[in-house]
Design a protein around this motif. Structure first.
Motif, PDB file in Angstrom:
ATOM      1  N   CYS A  25       0.806  -1.225   0.000  1.00  0.00           N
ATOM      2  CA  CYS A  25       0.000   0.000   0.000  1.00  0.00           C
ATOM      3  C   CYS A  25       0.839   1.274   0.000  1.00  0.00           C
ATOM      4  O   CYS A  25       0.287   2.369   0.130  1.00  0.00           O
ATOM      5  N   SER A  26       2.165   1.169  -0.153  1.00  0.00           N
ATOM      6  CA  SER A  26       2.988   2.354  -0.351  1.00  0.00           C
ATOM      7  C   SER A  26       2.923   2.731  -1.827  1.00  0.00           C
ATOM      8  O   SER A  26       2.552   1.911  -2.673  1.00  0.00           O
ATOM      9  N   PRO A  27       3.253   3.988  -2.190  1.00  0.00           N
ATOM     10  CA  PRO A  27       3.068   4.450  -3.575  1.00  0.00           C
ATOM     11  C   PRO A  27       3.634   3.543  -4.658  1.00  0.00           C
ATOM     12  O   PRO A  27       2.956   3.308  -5.661  1.00  0.00           O
ATOM     13  N   PRO A  28       4.847   2.973  -4.519  1.00  0.00           N
ATOM     14  CA  PRO A  28       5.340   2.135  -5.620  1.00  0.00           C
ATOM     15  C   PRO A  28       4.466   0.911  -5.898  1.00  0.00           C
ATOM     16  O   PRO A  28       4.416   0.428  -7.023  1.00  0.00           O
ATOM     17  N   THR A  29       3.787   0.409  -4.879  1.00  0.00           N
ATOM     18  CA  THR A  29       2.962  -0.779  -5.077  1.00  0.00           C
ATOM     19  C   THR A  29       1.564  -0.424  -5.587  1.00  0.00           C
ATOM     20  O   THR A  29       0.793  -1.319  -5.943  1.00  0.00           O
ATOM     21  N   LEU A  30       1.238   0.880  -5.612  1.00  0.00           N
ATOM     22  CA  LEU A  30      -0.077   1.317  -6.067  1.00  0.00           C
ATOM     23  C   LEU A  30      -0.065   1.776  -7.512  1.00  0.00           C
ATOM     24  O   LEU A  30      -1.106   2.074  -8.082  1.00  0.00           O
ATOM     25  N   CYS A  72       5.402 -11.361  -6.970  1.00  0.00           N
ATOM     26  CA  CYS A  72       5.540 -12.570  -6.161  1.00  0.00           C
ATOM     27  C   CYS A  72       6.261 -12.271  -4.846  1.00  0.00           C
ATOM     28  O   CYS A  72       6.197 -13.066  -3.912  1.00  0.00           O
ATOM     29  N   CYS A  73       6.941 -11.133  -4.790  1.00  0.00           N
ATOM     30  CA  CYS A  73       7.778 -10.808  -3.638  1.00  0.00           C
ATOM     31  C   CYS A  73       7.233  -9.648  -2.821  1.00  0.00           C
ATOM     32  O   CYS A  73       7.658  -9.434  -1.679  1.00  0.00           O
ATOM     33  N   VAL A  74       6.322  -8.868  -3.396  1.00  0.00           N
ATOM     34  CA  VAL A  74       5.692  -7.737  -2.718  1.00  0.00           C
ATOM     35  C   VAL A  74       4.185  -7.859  -2.917  1.00  0.00           C
ATOM     36  O   VAL A  74       3.726  -8.009  -4.049  1.00  0.00           O
ATOM     37  N   GLU A  75       3.419  -7.796  -1.854  1.00  0.00           N
ATOM     38  CA  GLU A  75       1.972  -7.963  -1.988  1.00  0.00           C
ATOM     39  C   GLU A  75       1.367  -6.715  -2.628  1.00  0.00           C
ATOM     40  O   GLU A  75       1.269  -5.669  -2.005  1.00  0.00           O
ATOM     41  N   THR A  76       0.982  -6.852  -3.890  1.00  0.00           N
ATOM     42  CA  THR A  76       0.458  -5.718  -4.648  1.00  0.00           C
ATOM     43  C   THR A  76      -1.016  -5.872  -4.988  1.00  0.00           C
ATOM     44  O   THR A  76      -1.640  -4.945  -5.489  1.00  0.00           O
ATOM     45  N   TYR A  77      -1.563  -7.031  -4.728  1.00  0.00           N
ATOM     46  CA  TYR A  77      -2.955  -7.268  -5.114  1.00  0.00           C
ATOM     47  C   TYR A  77      -3.908  -6.968  -3.963  1.00  0.00           C
ATOM     48  O   TYR A  77      -4.955  -6.368  -4.160  1.00  0.00           O
ATOM     49  N   GLY A  78      -3.531  -7.372  -2.780  1.00  0.00           N
ATOM     50  CA  GLY A  78      -4.335  -7.094  -1.591  1.00  0.00           C
ATOM     51  C   GLY A  78      -3.420  -6.678  -0.470  1.00  0.00           C
ATOM     52  O   GLY A  78      -3.127  -7.456   0.441  1.00  0.00           O
ATOM     53  N   GLY A  79      -2.952  -5.447  -0.507  1.00  0.00           N
ATOM     54  CA  GLY A  79      -1.894  -5.023   0.392  1.00  0.00           C
ATOM     55  C   GLY A  79      -2.323  -4.603   1.777  1.00  0.00           C
ATOM     56  O   GLY A  79      -1.491  -4.420   2.661  1.00  0.00           O
ATOM     57  N   LEU A  80      -3.632  -4.422   1.987  1.00  0.00           N
ATOM     58  CA  LEU A  80      -4.147  -4.137   3.325  1.00  0.00           C
ATOM     59  C   LEU A  80      -4.605  -5.470   3.902  1.00  0.00           C
ATOM     60  O   LEU A  80      -5.650  -5.999   3.533  1.00  0.00           O
ATOM     61  N   LEU A  81      -3.801  -6.021   4.805  1.00  0.00           N
ATOM     62  CA  LEU A  81      -4.064  -7.366   5.311  1.00  0.00           C
ATOM     63  C   LEU A  81      -4.779  -7.315   6.659  1.00  0.00           C
ATOM     64  O   LEU A  81      -4.579  -6.402   7.458  1.00  0.00           O
ATOM     65  N   LEU A  82      -5.621  -8.318   6.882  1.00  0.00           N
ATOM     66  CA  LEU A  82      -6.355  -8.450   8.138  1.00  0.00           C
ATOM     67  C   LEU A  82      -6.140  -9.857   8.672  1.00  0.00           C
ATOM     68  O   LEU A  82      -6.345 -10.841   7.947  1.00  0.00           O
ATOM     69  N   SER A  83      -5.711  -9.961   9.922  1.00  0.00           N
ATOM     70  CA  SER A  83      -5.737 -11.237  10.630  1.00  0.00           C
ATOM     71  C   SER A  83      -6.985 -11.239  11.493  1.00  0.00           C
ATOM     72  O   SER A  83      -7.186 -10.332  12.318  1.00  0.00           O
ATOM     73  N   THR A  84      -7.822 -12.251  11.301  1.00  0.00           N
ATOM     74  CA  THR A  84      -9.143 -12.252  11.919  1.00  0.00           C
ATOM     75  C   THR A  84      -9.317 -13.475  12.820  1.00  0.00           C
ATOM     76  O   THR A  84      -8.813 -14.559  12.528  1.00  0.00           O
ATOM     77  N   PHE A 140      -8.004  -4.571  -0.737  1.00  0.00           N
ATOM     78  CA  PHE A 140      -7.348  -3.509  -1.476  1.00  0.00           C
ATOM     79  C   PHE A 140      -7.023  -2.386  -0.493  1.00  0.00           C
ATOM     80  O   PHE A 140      -7.596  -2.300   0.593  1.00  0.00           O
ATOM     81  N   CYS A 141      -6.126  -1.515  -0.895  1.00  0.00           N
ATOM     82  CA  CYS A 141      -5.645  -0.492   0.026  1.00  0.00           C
ATOM     83  C   CYS A 141      -6.711   0.528   0.404  1.00  0.00           C
ATOM     84  O   CYS A 141      -6.567   1.239   1.404  1.00  0.00           O
ATOM     85  N   ASN A 142      -7.800   0.591  -0.368  1.00  0.00           N
ATOM     86  CA  ASN A 142      -8.905   1.503  -0.029  1.00  0.00           C
ATOM     87  C   ASN A 142      -9.973   0.828   0.825  1.00  0.00           C
ATOM     88  O   ASN A 142     -11.004   1.421   1.108  1.00  0.00           O
TER      89      ASN A 142
END
Length: 327
Positions: free
Chosen positions: A44-49, A60-72, A102-104
């Motif tokens: 969710c930092s600018p380069p990944t957005l 494969c090395c940086v989470e760019t698809y779902g970068g806001l993660l939740l442990s539930t 997603f980051c939003n």
């Protein structure tokens, strides 16, 4: 389980709605994913957005698809399958899953129908609507056999102790979590494993990574340290949970409740407080540096609403486990 639904906007995208979508979210090659050579960027930092992130980064090395993660996590009081030996662990909340938003704060689901192992998809379409692509029910061997074939008997035993379903076998729950959420993470995409990919190692990695973060989140202990313990006779206030968990985690998680709405209870008759009254779940938000498996995270406050619970003083129940439901 009826607590699996999320409260944020569902965003259908091409990878999620294409029938039997390709196993690659970004069309990656199955070569050259040496993550030690990739920059440790924060999700969710600018380069990944960037709109061309998939061309500029090794996804494969940086989470760019779902970068806001939740442990539930869940607080359940019974499983409904106690007679079959499916019971709850003592003095701990149980794992719900790890979700890539997603980051939003919006999200997608069932992103790769070639890796759909959920016997009862919920929802049963990729966008949760009647016009969405149908998610076919999985009818093969349960995901527990995936772990057995890869020799992960210790992992299987751990999951059967701490990752517990209600009303259906644990393996159904695990399959749901991977199929709905794990397939939507760029870092667990099958091309990331290279030409030596072994079937279902992505599933195992998702389970292990989910557990990695969950083990750092002693919800029961944080609450107990603040004298907030399960009781069938004591009522609590939402702020007590928020204070204890914020102190322990360093950020405010989402706290979820079930049960009757407060204004439908005897105590809340005539109240404008429509929140639910039985503590049932918590979601911890974070971003990660590099691959999620490395465990480098930054804690975040919950986005959007931070609770579904009643806010009136003394409105909440944090119920004890049902006799006979403990392991």
């Amino acid at each position: 389980m009826n607590l699996m639904m999320k409260h944020y906007q569902l965003i259908p995208i091409a990878a999620a709605v294409a029938p039997l979508a390709s196993a690659s979210l970004y069309g990656q090659s199955n070569l050259n994913h040496s993550c030690v050579l990739s920059p440790k960027l924060l999700s969710c930092s600018p380069p990944t957005l960037h709109s061309n992130a998939s061309r500029l980064l090794d996804t494969c090395c940086v989470e760019t698809y779902g970068g806001l993660l939740l442990s539930t996590q869940f607080w359940s009081t019974y499983t409904g399958l106690e007679a079959q030996g499916q019971k709850l662990p003592k003095d701990t909340w149980t794992i719900h899953g790890m979700w890539p938003d997603f980051c939003n704060g919006s999200y997608t689901q069932y992103c790769d129908l070639n890796r759909q192992y959920d016997p009862v998809p919920s929802p049963n379409t990729t966008n949760g609507l009647r016009n969405g692509t149908v998610v076919p029910a999985y009818k093969g061997a349960n995901v527990g056999t995936f772990l057995e074939k890869l020799g992960k008997f210790d992992l299987l035993a751990y999951m059967n102790k701490f990752w517990i379903n209600q009303g259906a076998p644990n393996t159904d729950f695990w399959a749901h979590e991977f199929s709905k959420h794990g397939t939507c993470m760029s870092t667990f995409d099958t091309p990331c494993y290279g030409p030596s990919y072994v079937e279902h190692e992505d599933v195992v990695d998702f389970f292990e990574t989910t557990i990695l973060y969950d083990q750092r989140l002693p919800t029961w202990g944080w609450l107990s340290a603040a004298n907030v313990r399960p009781s069938n006779s004591t009522n609590y206030t939402l702020s007590e949970f928020q204070s204890a968990l914020s102190k322990g985690y360093g950020a405010l998680p989402y706290i979820g409740c079930s049960g009757p709405r407060y204004n439908n209870t005897v105590a809340g008759a005539g109240s404008r407080d429509t929140g639910f009254t039985v503590i049932s779940e918590v979601w911890y938000y974070y971003n990660v540096f590099g691959h999620p498996r490395e465990g480098n995270w930054i804690h975040l406050n919950a986005t959007g609403s931070n609770s579904s619970c009643a806010t009136t003083r003394g409105a909440l129940r944090y119920l004890e486990r049902t006799p006979g439901s403990l392991q």
